[in-house]
Write a protein that holds these residues in place. Structure first.
Motif, PDB file in Angstrom:
ATOM      1  N   LEU A  68       0.834  -1.182   0.000  1.00  0.00           N
ATOM      2  CA  LEU A  68       0.000   0.000   0.000  1.00  0.00           C
ATOM      3  C   LEU A  68       0.877   1.243   0.000  1.00  0.00           C
ATOM      4  O   LEU A  68       1.593   1.507   0.953  1.00  0.00           O
ATOM      5  CB  LEU A  68      -0.933  -0.017   1.214  1.00  0.00           C
ATOM      6  N   THR A  69       0.852   1.986  -1.083  1.00  0.00           N
ATOM      7  CA  THR A  69       1.664   3.184  -1.222  1.00  0.00           C
ATOM      8  C   THR A  69       0.750   4.389  -1.304  1.00  0.00           C
ATOM      9  O   THR A  69      -0.312   4.341  -1.946  1.00  0.00           O
ATOM     10  CB  THR A  69       2.548   3.127  -2.484  1.00  0.00           C
ATOM     11  N   PRO A  70       1.129   5.489  -0.668  1.00  0.00           N
ATOM     12  CA  PRO A  70       0.281   6.681  -0.713  1.00  0.00           C
ATOM     13  C   PRO A  70       0.279   7.297  -2.114  1.00  0.00           C
ATOM     14  O   PRO A  70       1.285   7.264  -2.827  1.00  0.00           O
ATOM     15  CB  PRO A  70       0.913   7.626   0.299  1.00  0.00           C
ATOM     16  N   GLU A  71      -0.856   7.813  -2.487  1.00  0.00           N
ATOM     17  CA  GLU A  71      -1.007   8.496  -3.769  1.00  0.00           C
ATOM     18  C   GLU A  71      -0.356   9.874  -3.653  1.00  0.00           C
ATOM     19  O   GLU A  71      -0.441  10.508  -2.615  1.00  0.00           O
ATOM     20  CB  GLU A  71      -2.504   8.664  -4.052  1.00  0.00           C
ATOM     21  N   PRO A  72       0.268  10.356  -4.731  1.00  0.00           N
ATOM     22  CA  PRO A  72       0.858  11.698  -4.654  1.00  0.00           C
ATOM     23  C   PRO A  72      -0.250  12.752  -4.461  1.00  0.00           C
ATOM     24  O   PRO A  72      -1.354  12.585  -4.980  1.00  0.00           O
ATOM     25  CB  PRO A  72       1.575  11.881  -5.987  1.00  0.00           C
ATOM     26  N   ALA A  73       0.081  13.788  -3.713  1.00  0.00           N
ATOM     27  CA  ALA A  73      -0.884  14.845  -3.448  1.00  0.00           C
ATOM     28  C   ALA A  73      -1.211  15.603  -4.723  1.00  0.00           C
ATOM     29  O   ALA A  73      -0.334  15.923  -5.515  1.00  0.00           O
ATOM     30  CB  ALA A  73      -0.341  15.813  -2.396  1.00  0.00           C
ATOM     31  N   VAL A  74      -2.480  15.879  -4.917  1.00  0.00           N
ATOM     32  CA  VAL A  74      -2.940  16.631  -6.098  1.00  0.00           C
ATOM     33  C   VAL A  74      -3.052  18.081  -5.706  1.00  0.00           C
ATOM     34  O   VAL A  74      -3.641  18.434  -4.698  1.00  0.00           O
ATOM     35  CB  VAL A  74      -4.320  16.087  -6.574  1.00  0.00           C
TER      36      VAL A  74
END
Length: 109
Positions: free
Chosen positions: A102-108
């Motif tokens: 589980l990897t965090p999504e890059p901030a938009v």
């Protein structure tokens, strides 16, 4: 007047009979109905093959945060030592069936 009293009595008996049938229907469809010994007999009938000791690779510093059974698989949720991981084990074969990192999504922005 006697006819009205008879009709009210008949409808009251009919209402009680309907509630009885409804209660019986709900009771017969209730989960967990049945004897515990019958459920144990079904569970004991399934053969379990021994697979020895299984080494599950986890990153250094990780720990098993949660373990649960999902169908015929064992799911481990591990935290620490990097990104959170979910490992799926097959107890019948004694192998790691798969896993998720589980990897965090890059901030938009």
């Amino acid at each position: 007047m006697r006819a009205i009293k008879g009709l009210v009595l008949f409808l009251g008996v009919l209402l009680l009979a309907g509630l009885g049938v409804l209660g019986y229907g709900l009771y017969s469809k209730a989960p967990g109905k049945g004897t515990p010994s019958a459920a144990l007999g079904r569970a004991a009938a399934a053969p379990v093959a021994e697979f020895g000791q299984l080494a599950v690779p986890i990153p250094a510093g990780s720990r098993v945060e949660q373990m649960m059974v999902a169908g015929e698989r064992v799911v481990l949720r591990m935290t620490g030592g990097g990104p959170e991981r979910i490992v799926v084990l097959d107890p019948n074969s004694g192998k790691v069936a798969g896993g998720f990192v589980l990897t965090p999504e890059p901030a938009v922005r």
